[in-house]
Scaffold this active site. Structure first.
Site, PDB file in Angstrom:
ATOM      1  N   CYS B 104      13.899 -16.594 -22.670  1.00 48.35           N
ATOM      2  CA  CYS B 104      14.053 -15.177 -22.343  1.00 48.35           C
ATOM      3  C   CYS B 104      12.810 -14.843 -21.537  1.00 48.35           C
ATOM      4  O   CYS B 104      11.717 -14.774 -22.096  1.00 48.35           O
ATOM      5  CB  CYS B 104      14.137 -14.305 -23.590  1.00 48.35           C
ATOM      6  SG  CYS B 104      14.090 -12.547 -23.201  1.00 48.35           S
ATOM      7  N   CYS B 107      11.389 -10.971 -22.501  1.00 51.95           N
ATOM      8  CA  CYS B 107      10.843 -10.651 -23.829  1.00 51.95           C
ATOM      9  C   CYS B 107      11.112 -11.798 -24.782  1.00 51.95           C
ATOM     10  O   CYS B 107      10.432 -12.815 -24.722  1.00 51.95           O
ATOM     11  CB  CYS B 107      11.371  -9.307 -24.365  1.00 51.95           C
ATOM     12  SG  CYS B 107      13.152  -9.093 -24.340  1.00 51.95           S
ATOM     13  N   SER B 108      12.109 -11.667 -25.643  1.00 59.16           N
ATOM     14  CA  SER B 108      12.292 -12.667 -26.692  1.00 59.16           C
ATOM     15  C   SER B 108      13.725 -12.685 -27.188  1.00 59.16           C
ATOM     16  O   SER B 108      13.957 -12.909 -28.368  1.00 59.16           O
ATOM     17  CB  SER B 108      11.340 -12.353 -27.847  1.00 59.16           C
ATOM     18  OG  SER B 108      11.425 -10.961 -28.152  1.00 59.16           O
ATOM     19  N   CYS B 109      14.698 -12.416 -26.312  1.00 64.72           N
ATOM     20  CA  CYS B 109      16.100 -12.408 -26.726  1.00 64.72           C
ATOM     21  C   CYS B 109      16.476 -13.789 -27.252  1.00 64.72           C
ATOM     22  O   CYS B 109      16.121 -14.814 -26.652  1.00 64.72           O
ATOM     23  CB  CYS B 109      17.004 -12.042 -25.554  1.00 64.72           C
ATOM     24  SG  CYS B 109      16.712 -10.369 -24.975  1.00 64.72           S
TER      25      CYS B 109
END
Lengths: 118, 199
Positions: B104, B107-109
């Site tokens: 991602c 961000c941090s999906c």
């Protein structure tokens, strides 16, 4: 800190326990996670709104970050959450600042969160 | 980027986090037990073993595999996996000639219902930029040397699509049961920074 991941040669991890490994290094990280998850679950805000705030926060931090500084993901997470709840008027920055000040005045020995406070 | 030692002068956001929780609770917006519930769920109950069950089933059940590729989110519900960040799961399958890896970049999906919360390296700026720029080199550094003829496809997860890698089933696993297969499947293989190995 044997649970810290690295991008070196030994990063192939199996499933050493039910959930792989520790996901939170400090209790506050888990509370920040839980607040965002709970507020989104309750419909106080949409997850996508939190995510947009997180993306924005991470982009800001990364553009100004000193490369030598460790990257602190949950700092970004919490900053994104604070921005969102303050922006939505759920909590004012002033109230939050005052509450932090009050907490700082707590007598010694009461400066940590107790699980059974509530 | 391996260890992140906290300098002692680092201002921990702990007090501010506590203060925000106290205010939200005071105003009736959340209950501490709700936070406990979410934390407990992702620390203890939801993790890569869920994804491993999905992969094992896809390896032994061609119909399930087909449904999984067509609609990841619907197919994993058959195994009882759903919840936040479980919407729009897109399963990408490795083949003899294509290796998939997920990132991602913004961000941090991450597919929470299948893998739990992401590990540190997944959220690290170095992984997020390098896997796009030089995937073969980075995967090599992470212990995965792919043959030159294997094409690497990098998938950028977002709120719209959360990617999940269906790894190749290793040779010499014909005799293993679904549960035994699930036990050899690793989180890293389902993100695409490793392959599944036997023994």
């Amino acid at each position: 800190m044997s649970l810290v991941e690295n991008l070196g040669t030994d990063s192939i991890t199996s499933l050493p326990r039910l959930n792989g490994e520790l996901v939170f290094k400090e209790p506050w990280e888990s509370r920040a996670f839980g607040m965002a998850a709970a507020l989104a679950d309750l419909g106080v805000f949409d997850w996508s709104d939190f995510q947009a705030s997180l993306i924005e926060t991470i982009a800001e931090r990364e553009s100004t970050r000193d490369e030598a500084e460790p990257y602190r993901y949950y700092d970004c997470w919490f900053a994104a959450l604070e921005k969102l709840v303050v922006g939505r008027g759920l909590v004012s920055k002033q109230d939050l600042d005052e509450m932090v000040t009050d907490f700082c005045k707590r007598p010694h020995g009461h400066d940590h969160r107790h699980e059974h406070d509530h | 980027m391996t260890e992140n030692p906290r300098p002692t002068d680092y201002p921990s956001p702990q007090l501010r986090v506590e203060a925000l929780e106290a205010l939200l609770v005071e105003r009736g917006l959340v209950k501490p037990e709700m936070l406990d519930g979410f934390i407990n769920r992702y620390v203890n109950d939801v993790g890569p073993m869920n994804g491993a069950k999905v992969v094992a089933k896809a390896w032994v059940d061609p119909d399930f595999r087909k449904r999984l590729i067509e609609s990841g989110t619907e197919a994993i519900k058959e195994l009882g996996f759903e919840g936040p960040q479980g919407e729009h799961i897109v399963v990408v399958e490795n083949t003899a000639t294509v290796h998939n890896v997920v990132v991602c970049t913004l961000c941090s999906c991450y597919p929470w219902p299948l893998l739990g919360l992401p590990p540190d390296w997944y959220k690290d700026p170095a992984y997020r930029s390098r896997v796009v720029r030089e995937p073969r080199k980075l995967l090599g550094e992470m212990g995965l040397d792919l043959a030159d003829e294997v094409e690497i496809q990098v998938w950028d997860s977002s709120a719209e699509n959360r990617y999940f890698v269906l790894p190749n089933r290793p040779k010499r696993t014909e005799g293993l049961s679904e549960d035994e297969l699930a036990a050899i499947i690793t989180r890293d293989a389902m993100v695409g920074v490793a392959v599944v190995k036997v023994g």
